[in-house]
Scaffold this motif. Structure first.
Motif, PDB file in Angstrom:
ATOM      1  N   PRO A 258       0.860  -1.297   0.000  1.00  0.00           N
ATOM      2  CA  PRO A 258      -0.053   0.119   0.148  1.00  0.00           C
ATOM      3  C   PRO A 258       0.848   1.353   0.024  1.00  0.00           C
ATOM      4  O   PRO A 258       1.961   1.121   0.252  1.00  0.00           O
ATOM      5  CB  PRO A 258      -0.854  -0.239   1.327  1.00  0.00           C
ATOM      6  CG  PRO A 258       0.130  -0.940   1.947  1.00  0.00           C
ATOM      7  CD  PRO A 258       0.869  -1.985   1.181  1.00  0.00           C
ATOM      8  N   GLU A 259       0.143   2.241  -0.346  1.00  0.00           N
ATOM      9  CA  GLU A 259       0.807   3.533  -0.628  1.00  0.00           C
ATOM     10  C   GLU A 259       1.106   4.055   0.771  1.00  0.00           C
ATOM     11  O   GLU A 259       2.321   4.864   1.121  1.00  0.00           O
ATOM     12  CB  GLU A 259       0.207   4.655  -1.388  1.00  0.00           C
ATOM     13  CG  GLU A 259      -0.034   4.174  -2.625  1.00  0.00           C
ATOM     14  CD  GLU A 259      -0.738   5.280  -3.502  1.00  0.00           C
ATOM     15  OE1 GLU A 259      -1.337   6.398  -2.865  1.00  0.00           O
ATOM     16  OE2 GLU A 259      -0.981   5.153  -4.587  1.00  0.00           O
ATOM     17  N   SER A 260       0.285   3.981   1.553  1.00  0.00           N
ATOM     18  CA  SER A 260       0.718   4.500   3.107  1.00  0.00           C
ATOM     19  C   SER A 260       1.222   3.157   4.031  1.00  0.00           C
ATOM     20  O   SER A 260       0.548   2.558   4.400  1.00  0.00           O
ATOM     21  CB  SER A 260      -0.669   5.065   3.851  1.00  0.00           C
ATOM     22  OG  SER A 260      -1.592   3.727   3.863  1.00  0.00           O
ATOM     23  N   LEU A 261       2.512   3.556   4.355  1.00  0.00           N
ATOM     24  CA  LEU A 261       3.155   2.694   5.048  1.00  0.00           C
ATOM     25  C   LEU A 261       3.299   3.002   6.539  1.00  0.00           C
ATOM     26  O   LEU A 261       3.259   4.184   6.964  1.00  0.00           O
ATOM     27  CB  LEU A 261       4.653   2.353   4.589  1.00  0.00           C
ATOM     28  CG  LEU A 261       4.999   1.941   3.164  1.00  0.00           C
ATOM     29  CD1 LEU A 261       6.100   1.738   2.559  1.00  0.00           C
ATOM     30  CD2 LEU A 261       4.138   0.560   3.065  1.00  0.00           C
ATOM     31  N   LYS A 262       3.250   2.059   7.394  1.00  0.00           N
ATOM     32  CA  LYS A 262       3.459   2.451   8.832  1.00  0.00           C
ATOM     33  C   LYS A 262       4.736   3.001   9.280  1.00  0.00           C
ATOM     34  O   LYS A 262       5.634   2.559   8.809  1.00  0.00           O
ATOM     35  CB  LYS A 262       2.878   0.994   9.791  1.00  0.00           C
ATOM     36  CG  LYS A 262       1.482   0.777   9.531  1.00  0.00           C
ATOM     37  CD  LYS A 262       1.340  -0.419  10.426  1.00  0.00           C
ATOM     38  CE  LYS A 262      -0.204  -0.995  10.319  1.00  0.00           C
ATOM     39  NZ  LYS A 262      -0.675  -2.163  11.191  1.00  0.00           N
ATOM     40  N   SER A 263       4.799   3.787  10.179  1.00  0.00           N
ATOM     41  CA  SER A 263       6.171   4.435  10.727  1.00  0.00           C
ATOM     42  C   SER A 263       6.832   3.387  11.381  1.00  0.00           C
ATOM     43  O   SER A 263       6.043   2.404  12.285  1.00  0.00           O
ATOM     44  CB  SER A 263       6.103   5.449  11.515  1.00  0.00           C
ATOM     45  OG  SER A 263       4.932   5.423  12.562  1.00  0.00           O
ATOM     46  N   ARG A 264       7.902   3.236  11.569  1.00  0.00           N
ATOM     47  CA  ARG A 264       8.848   2.335  12.234  1.00  0.00           C
ATOM     48  C   ARG A 264       9.800   2.916  13.435  1.00  0.00           C
ATOM     49  O   ARG A 264      10.161   3.724  13.046  1.00  0.00           O
ATOM     50  CB  ARG A 264       9.661   1.319  11.291  1.00  0.00           C
ATOM     51  CG  ARG A 264      10.322   0.295  12.097  1.00  0.00           C
ATOM     52  CD  ARG A 264      11.252  -0.519  10.978  1.00  0.00           C
ATOM     53  NE  ARG A 264      11.973  -1.477  11.745  1.00  0.00           N
ATOM     54  CZ  ARG A 264      12.874  -2.435  11.155  1.00  0.00           C
ATOM     55  NH1 ARG A 264      13.120  -2.131   9.683  1.00  0.00           N
ATOM     56  NH2 ARG A 264      13.689  -3.028  11.714  1.00  0.00           N
ATOM     57  N   ASP A 265       9.711   2.443  14.436  1.00  0.00           N
ATOM     58  CA  ASP A 265      10.722   2.966  15.690  1.00  0.00           C
ATOM     59  C   ASP A 265      12.119   2.281  15.492  1.00  0.00           C
ATOM     60  O   ASP A 265      12.101   1.117  15.429  1.00  0.00           O
ATOM     61  CB  ASP A 265      10.079   2.812  17.114  1.00  0.00           C
ATOM     62  CG  ASP A 265      10.705   3.544  18.098  1.00  0.00           C
ATOM     63  OD1 ASP A 265      11.416   4.152  17.786  1.00  0.00           O
ATOM     64  OD2 ASP A 265      10.493   2.945  19.164  1.00  0.00           O
ATOM     65  N   PHE A 266      12.941   2.894  15.431  1.00  0.00           N
ATOM     66  CA  PHE A 266      14.386   2.586  15.126  1.00  0.00           C
ATOM     67  C   PHE A 266      15.287   2.814  16.363  1.00  0.00           C
ATOM     68  O   PHE A 266      16.428   2.788  16.421  1.00  0.00           O
ATOM     69  CB  PHE A 266      15.250   3.272  14.028  1.00  0.00           C
ATOM     70  CG  PHE A 266      14.572   3.005  12.717  1.00  0.00           C
ATOM     71  CD1 PHE A 266      15.020   1.804  11.800  1.00  0.00           C
ATOM     72  CD2 PHE A 266      13.539   3.731  12.132  1.00  0.00           C
ATOM     73  CE1 PHE A 266      14.723   1.372  10.687  1.00  0.00           C
ATOM     74  CE2 PHE A 266      13.147   3.580  10.891  1.00  0.00           C
ATOM     75  CZ  PHE A 266      13.390   2.260  10.252  1.00  0.00           C
ATOM     76  N   PHE A 267      14.494   3.078  17.524  1.00  0.00           N
ATOM     77  CA  PHE A 267      15.369   3.118  18.880  1.00  0.00           C
ATOM     78  C   PHE A 267      15.918   2.052  19.329  1.00  0.00           C
ATOM     79  O   PHE A 267      17.128   1.938  19.698  1.00  0.00           O
ATOM     80  CB  PHE A 267      14.519   4.023  19.766  1.00  0.00           C
ATOM     81  CG  PHE A 267      15.099   4.096  21.223  1.00  0.00           C
ATOM     82  CD1 PHE A 267      15.861   5.251  21.245  1.00  0.00           C
ATOM     83  CD2 PHE A 267      14.729   3.349  22.193  1.00  0.00           C
ATOM     84  CE1 PHE A 267      16.569   5.625  22.478  1.00  0.00           C
ATOM     85  CE2 PHE A 267      15.459   3.759  23.599  1.00  0.00           C
ATOM     86  CZ  PHE A 267      16.068   4.980  23.500  1.00  0.00           C
ATOM     87  N   ALA A 268      15.153   0.852  19.129  1.00  0.00           N
ATOM     88  CA  ALA A 268      15.921  -0.271  19.673  1.00  0.00           C
ATOM     89  C   ALA A 268      16.946  -0.768  18.923  1.00  0.00           C
ATOM     90  O   ALA A 268      17.898  -1.242  19.133  1.00  0.00           O
ATOM     91  CB  ALA A 268      14.518  -1.555  19.681  1.00  0.00           C
ATOM     92  N   ASP A 269      16.979  -0.501  17.614  1.00  0.00           N
ATOM     93  CA  ASP A 269      17.814  -0.766  16.631  1.00  0.00           C
ATOM     94  C   ASP A 269      19.236   0.105  16.998  1.00  0.00           C
ATOM     95  O   ASP A 269      20.279  -0.322  17.000  1.00  0.00           O
ATOM     96  CB  ASP A 269      17.674  -0.615  15.276  1.00  0.00           C
ATOM     97  CG  ASP A 269      16.421  -1.435  14.603  1.00  0.00           C
ATOM     98  OD1 ASP A 269      16.313  -2.609  15.375  1.00  0.00           O
ATOM     99  OD2 ASP A 269      15.703  -1.264  13.637  1.00  0.00           O
ATOM    100  N   PHE A 270      18.900   1.097  17.259  1.00  0.00           N
ATOM    101  CA  PHE A 270      20.115   2.206  17.911  1.00  0.00           C
ATOM    102  C   PHE A 270      20.560   1.691  19.144  1.00  0.00           C
ATOM    103  O   PHE A 270      21.944   1.623  19.297  1.00  0.00           O
ATOM    104  CB  PHE A 270      19.445   3.527  17.978  1.00  0.00           C
ATOM    105  CG  PHE A 270      20.343   4.523  18.729  1.00  0.00           C
ATOM    106  CD1 PHE A 270      21.403   5.021  18.051  1.00  0.00           C
ATOM    107  CD2 PHE A 270      20.289   4.758  19.945  1.00  0.00           C
ATOM    108  CE1 PHE A 270      22.160   5.836  18.554  1.00  0.00           C
ATOM    109  CE2 PHE A 270      21.149   5.522  20.617  1.00  0.00           C
ATOM    110  CZ  PHE A 270      22.260   6.191  19.943  1.00  0.00           C
ATOM    111  N   LEU A 271      19.898   1.345  19.895  1.00  0.00           N
ATOM    112  CA  LEU A 271      20.470   0.595  21.204  1.00  0.00           C
ATOM    113  C   LEU A 271      21.383  -0.503  21.151  1.00  0.00           C
ATOM    114  O   LEU A 271      22.466  -0.586  21.546  1.00  0.00           O
ATOM    115  CB  LEU A 271      19.416   0.318  22.218  1.00  0.00           C
ATOM    116  CG  LEU A 271      18.835   1.544  22.781  1.00  0.00           C
ATOM    117  CD1 LEU A 271      17.538   1.107  23.875  1.00  0.00           C
ATOM    118  CD2 LEU A 271      19.634   2.557  23.665  1.00  0.00           C
TER     119      LEU A 271
END
Length: 439
Positions: free
Chosen positions: A282-295
């Motif tokens: 779909p055109e509207s994709l959900k936002s993803r939290d990258f804080f865990a990846d940063f840690l």
């Protein structure tokens, strides 16, 4: 009206003639060497001549050949052109797989003077032959030939004639020609007119002659292993024009080949089966939290590095004993001994820095290296009787009178004795005077 019709008919006739001129059909046989020369003279008529009349047209022309609809030629077809002033050559050996299939080769000629192009089509119709494949094939390596030289009809005919005299077959055909550079050979140096070499494969319908099999005997095999030229009785029939490396001859008997059949699946149509429609995201994709990846990628390795740095800093800096603790654990006699050695070392260094007394006359050279007489340091009227014999002796004015103890009979009476003031490197030793008084 009639004039218009005539012009239309003329245009149609010219178009048909140009099409016939552009497309050329050839009919090679499967398993037989195919050679087609792209002559520059054939394409010069399609380019404008030189502006000056009387000049001979010698335009640099290069060719580009490819299978129609594809960027390259078929796998069995090769092309070579040495310079832009020489003809191009298409050559190769088609197989039975190409029989009955028309292969259209697009030939584009580039005029390097005017930057114009001319396009022709070459239609290759591979024909079948009853003689394909010939059962006995021999591959020769000719060292003094290049590909374009060997592809010339007269040269190739001379070679096939020499092979026929040696082999004596009923049918003899050139199967393929390959440059030594295509087999991993090196480019020859541009000296002494060296050639790159060429491999020529010929096929016949009879067994190999005894002359061709001479290279297989143990004596010639030993000479080949030692990089020596083998002894071949029929070499003189080739040597006049062709320099053959007999150690690289390859004799192939197709009738004795063991055919290995592998179970391969039948090729499909090349079309994927229908497994449903394509569902794009779909055109509207959900936002993803990258804080865990940063840690995980940055914070955790940084924390581990800080802990290791703290442990290392504590071990290197905070665990040091120090000079005071070392002195407390060291015995006093050892400290006194070390201190006295250190003071004596400093005293000797300070004395060595203050050397100001001149060398004795006895140690000075009388003659210099140049042979000239060196004048004396002191004049002739200088009185040398008062000069001390040692550097530690000084003049009489430096003498000091100190009291001297009388003999044991008169303990309360003292007399003055003369003590010469000693100097070491020009520095008086007052400590020696004190030691003399205490005697």
């Amino acid at each position: 009206m009639d004039t218009t019709v005539v012009l239309v008919w003329i245009y149609v006739v010219v178009t048909i003639l140009s099409t016939l001129h552009a497309d050329r059909n050839v009919y090679p046989s499967a398993g037989v060497l195919f050679v087609h020369v792209l002559e520059r003279e054939h394409f010069k008529g399609e380019f404008p001549p030189y502006p000056k009349p009387g000049d001979s047209s010698n335009d640099p022309i290069t060719f580009n050949t490819n299978l129609m609809g594809y960027p390259d030629r078929p796998g069995w077809l090769r092309y070579i052109q040495r310079t832009s002033h020489s003809d191009g050559v298409l050559y190769g050996s088609p197989t039975a797989e190409h029989v009955g299939k028309a292969t259209i080769i697009e030939i584009i000629a580039y005029n390097r003077r005017t930057f114009e192009t001319a396009r022709h089509n070459l239609v290759i119709n591979v024909m079948s032959t009853e003689e394909y494949p010939l059962p006995y094939q021999a591959e020769f390596y000719i060292k003094n030939m290049n590909v374009e030289e060997m592809l010339a009809s007269e040269v190739l005919g001379d070679f096939l004639g020499a092979v026929k005299n040696v082999w004596q077959p009923e049918r003899l055909n050139a199967v393929n020609i390959t440059s030594a550079l295509d087999r991993g050979g090196r480019v020859p140096l541009p000296i002494n007119n060296l050639k790159e070499g060429v491999y020529v494969m010929v096929g016949a319908d009879v067994q190999f002659s005894s002359c061709l099999r001479e290279v297989e005997n143990p004596h010639n095999q030993l000479r080949c292993s030692q990089e020596m030229e083998p002894v071949i009785s029929c070499d003189k029939k080739f040597r006049a024009q062709f320099d053959i490396d007999w150690c690289k001859i390859n004799l192939v008997d197709i009738t004795k080949r063991i055919m290995v059949h592998s179970n391969r699946p039948d090729p499909g149509t090349g079309v994927l089966p229908d497994i449903g429609g394509y569902n794009p995201p779909p055109e509207s994709l959900k936002s993803r939290d990258f804080f865990a990846d940063f840690l995980i990628t940055l914070a955790v390795p940084s924390a581990v590095a800080m802990v290791l740095f703290s442990v290392l800093g504590y071990s290197m800096c905070c665990r040091r004993e120090g000079v005071d603790k070392r002195n407390m654990q060291t015995p006093d006699i050892q400290l006194v001994h070390h201190n006295s050695i250190q003071k004596s070392t400093k005293e000797l260094r300070s004395m060595s820095k203050n050397r100001e007394i001149s060398w004795p006359l006895s140690t000075l050279p009388v003659f210099s290296q140049s042979g000239e007489v060196v004048p004396p340091i002191h004049p002739d009227n200088y009185e040398t009787t008062s000069m001390p014999l040692m550097q530690t002796q000084t003049n009489l004015q430096n003498q000091i009178q100190i009291p001297q103890q009388q003999p044991s009979g008169d303990r309360d009476n003292y007399c003055m004795s003369t003590f010469r003031r000693l100097e070491v490197n020009g520095i008086p030793e007052e400590r020696k005077v004190a030691e003399a008084v205490n005697l």
